[in-house]
Enzyme design. Sequence first.
Site, PDB file in Angstrom:
ATOM      1  CB  ILE A  92      -0.960   0.001   1.207  1.00  0.00           C
ATOM      2  CG1 ILE A  92      -1.918  -1.186   1.113  1.00  0.00           C
ATOM      3  CG2 ILE A  92      -1.749   1.315   1.263  1.00  0.00           C
ATOM      4  CD1 ILE A  92      -2.806  -1.366   2.335  1.00  0.00           C
ATOM      5  N   PRO A 120       2.455  -2.066   9.967  1.00  0.00           N
ATOM      6  CG  PRO A 120       3.784  -3.956  10.265  1.00  0.00           C
ATOM      7  CD  PRO A 120       3.684  -2.697   9.447  1.00  0.00           C
ATOM      8  NE  ARG A 124      -4.252  -3.844  11.751  1.00  0.00           N
ATOM      9  CZ  ARG A 124      -4.654  -4.088  10.527  1.00  0.00           C
ATOM     10  NH1 ARG A 124      -5.197  -3.116   9.802  1.00  0.00           N
ATOM     11  NH2 ARG A 124      -4.534  -5.301  10.002  1.00  0.00           N
ATOM     12  CG  ASP A 175     -11.154   3.649   6.694  1.00  0.00           C
ATOM     13  OD1 ASP A 175     -12.326   4.080   6.657  1.00  0.00           O
ATOM     14  OD2 ASP A 175     -10.838   2.489   6.361  1.00  0.00           O
ATOM     15  CD  GLU A 231     -11.694   0.055  13.617  1.00  0.00           C
ATOM     16  OE1 GLU A 231     -10.975   0.892  13.070  1.00  0.00           O
ATOM     17  OE2 GLU A 231     -11.838  -1.117  13.176  1.00  0.00           O
ATOM     18  CG  HIS A 240     -12.014  -0.457   9.383  1.00  0.00           C
ATOM     19  ND1 HIS A 240     -11.391  -0.943  10.501  1.00  0.00           N
ATOM     20  CD2 HIS A 240     -11.303  -0.950   8.322  1.00  0.00           C
ATOM     21  CE1 HIS A 240     -10.358  -1.697  10.151  1.00  0.00           C
ATOM     22  NE2 HIS A 240     -10.281  -1.716   8.831  1.00  0.00           N
TER      23      HIS A 240
END
Length: 314
Positions: free
Chosen positions: A158, A205, A233, A257, A262, A281
């Site tokens: 990404i 990560p 994250r 996002d 969550e 998300h």
Amino acid sequence: MKLTVLDGHAVNPGDLNWDCFKKFASVTVYERTSTDSVISRIGDSDAVLLNKIVITSDILKKCPKLKYIGILATGYNVVDVKAARELGVTVTNVPSYSTMSVAQHVFAFITTFTNHVQLHSDGVIKGKWTACPDFCYWDAPLTELAGKTLGIFGYGHIGERVARIGQAFGMNVICCPHHIKDGMPSPVSRDELFRTSDFLTLHAPLTPETAEIVNEHTLSHMKNTAYVINTARGALINERDVRAALDSGKIAGYACDVLKDEPMKIDCPLLGAPNCLITPHIAWAPKETRIRLMDIALRNIECYLNGSAQNVVS
């Protein structure tokens, strides 16, 4: 083989189809599953597909028939992979399925900050342009991306895609990777990344080393005109420190996002913060992306049954 899908709604709210898995197994799909229902639902299953349902060592021990867990996501922290490995349960994930959609979401955030399209469209619809004495007006500063510095923390698939889009906009792209590899645009130290970025986007990560990497200390080194974007994250940032930076004007804006908890809690520090964009998300959720996810998950099961398991994380 009996296959149970524990929380199918997120990946397939009704616009896709689970029938493709029926060529390998008898399939039972649950839209959602509560914590206390997991064992009763998978106790007689050979395989399970899940997204965010937590599978602990205790659950695995109470489901001895279970031999395969397919995670319908890239992150696999919801499963005790050490226990799965010890008990002979194969666990797979779905890597790199959302690269393009997440990178697209990053720039949706960035261009919202720079172009304020919704703000100005709303103003026009309310009649501000028809009442304007000039041929144009703007209610917020507009910014060119060309020449601005795009800092990327982490440089996987990404991050690499984000870099390519940034370069297409004419941005000066720098990155702070875990490991330096050929073709990276201007690797820099963590301190330089925070100090020089006009837009800092997170693509690492969550590890003990990266947890709350955006905090009071690192924010203090950023430009007052800088923006932070987080589609990786939620726990990569300290939410209270980011809220304080937004309230004081230490940074120009924050977009995310993902959150630490969550769904969003009503006491989330970011709720109502100035110059803060929050989406629920959804960067991974375009239909094309979810089709790709399902295709890879199907292939994961096929390879497992053929004795050549792929994308194994256990």
